[in-house]
Design a protein around this motif. Sequence first.
Motif, PDB file in Angstrom:
ATOM      1  N   SER A  29      67.523  -5.911 -41.227  1.00  0.00           N
ATOM      2  CA  SER A  29      67.977  -4.975 -41.358  1.00  0.00           C
ATOM      3  C   SER A  29      70.025  -4.800 -40.874  1.00  0.00           C
ATOM      4  O   SER A  29      70.698  -5.543 -41.718  1.00  0.00           O
ATOM      5  N   ASN A  36      70.566   0.679 -37.887  1.00  0.00           N
ATOM      6  CA  ASN A  36      69.028   1.931 -38.179  1.00  0.00           C
ATOM      7  C   ASN A  36      68.219   1.923 -37.552  1.00  0.00           C
ATOM      8  O   ASN A  36      67.658   1.303 -36.219  1.00  0.00           O
ATOM      9  N   SER A  75      61.968   4.582 -45.284  1.00  0.00           N
ATOM     10  CA  SER A  75      64.178   4.167 -45.462  1.00  0.00           C
ATOM     11  C   SER A  75      65.251   3.988 -46.172  1.00  0.00           C
ATOM     12  O   SER A  75      66.124   4.209 -46.382  1.00  0.00           O
ATOM     13  N   ARG A 189      71.832  -4.981 -48.894  1.00  0.00           N
ATOM     14  CA  ARG A 189      71.968  -4.103 -48.193  1.00  0.00           C
ATOM     15  C   ARG A 189      70.961  -2.784 -48.266  1.00  0.00           C
ATOM     16  O   ARG A 189      70.156  -2.848 -47.539  1.00  0.00           O
ATOM     17  N   SER A 192      67.149  -5.217 -47.498  1.00  0.00           N
ATOM     18  CA  SER A 192      67.107  -4.843 -46.288  1.00  0.00           C
ATOM     19  C   SER A 192      66.713  -4.066 -45.455  1.00  0.00           C
ATOM     20  O   SER A 192      65.348  -4.310 -44.472  1.00  0.00           O
ATOM     21  N   VAL A 193      67.196  -2.615 -46.079  1.00  0.00           N
ATOM     22  CA  VAL A 193      66.864  -1.204 -45.045  1.00  0.00           C
ATOM     23  C   VAL A 193      64.976  -1.353 -45.535  1.00  0.00           C
ATOM     24  O   VAL A 193      64.830  -0.763 -44.526  1.00  0.00           O
TER      25      VAL A 193
END
Length: 306
Positions: A29, A36, A75, A189, A192-193
């Motif tokens: 992340s 995060n 998430s 992004r 990734s999160v």
Amino acid sequence: MEEILISVVQRTLVAGTPLLLGTVGEIISERSGILNLGVEGVMAVGAVTAFIVTHHTGSPWLGLCAAILAGMFISIIHAFASVSLQSNQVVSGLALTMLGLGMAGLLGKPYVGKPLAVKINAMPIPFLSDIPVVGPVLFNQSPFFYLAILSAIGVWFMLEHTLLGIRIRSAGENPKATETQGVNVSRIRYLSVIAAGGFSAMAGAHLSISYSKSWIEGMTAGRGWIVIALTIFALWNPLRAVLGAFLFGGIFVLQYMLQPLGISPNFLAMLPYLATLLVLLVGGLRDSRRLNAPAMLAEPYRRGER
């Protein structure tokens, strides 16, 4: 003496496993530029989801899959706030932590005091587990341990030697240049999160269906915050995270080893968090460029402005 040593190292590796899983996810992340701080909340959601599903189905593996999906789903909230709304990532992450802890407490309340009939136990690897000393320590562990090690190696290879890894790192270093190459920074992004959420939930599942087989509110016990510190300690490198995670795992085990010496239990309970503060303090005193922190970490990307 040998048996005591093996026992201590085994417990250290078990205690460090959820930290490593969470740190690997957080590195993904943050390498993409998204900070995060919701790891603690996602871990709690993963732990309670894994427990509830395992309790009702009798399958801890199904519980693990459900936990990963739940962690990825929750998430998305942080990804949407950070990427689409370009809101403050610190505030969004803290909100995710509070939301996750609240949801876990609410959903898990009816299951407090109800132990599982089954859990994911240690899985000895044939032949290798018979090697003296090393075998029982490294090759007679929970599948979560093997998965954590393989994940750290795999994510390191992905970030350093694959096109996807280059795009993730570029999104965190120079999103404008990345966008000019035809790469969708927002998508990178988001993914990734969401991936980080899956790893954090997996760490939580380890606590409720492998490390123990019960659910209690607050069982994550601040491990999510330690993951944040370990990400800095590891210099955003998954291989370094292996060392850091098991070092902190040893600090957790040290609490129980020192109790017979008459040291205050309250002081012993502080040890992991004192170590966390020390890591953050040392990291804060060093130049962020030397720390190899992603240049655009926690900075929203607005097309046309950067």
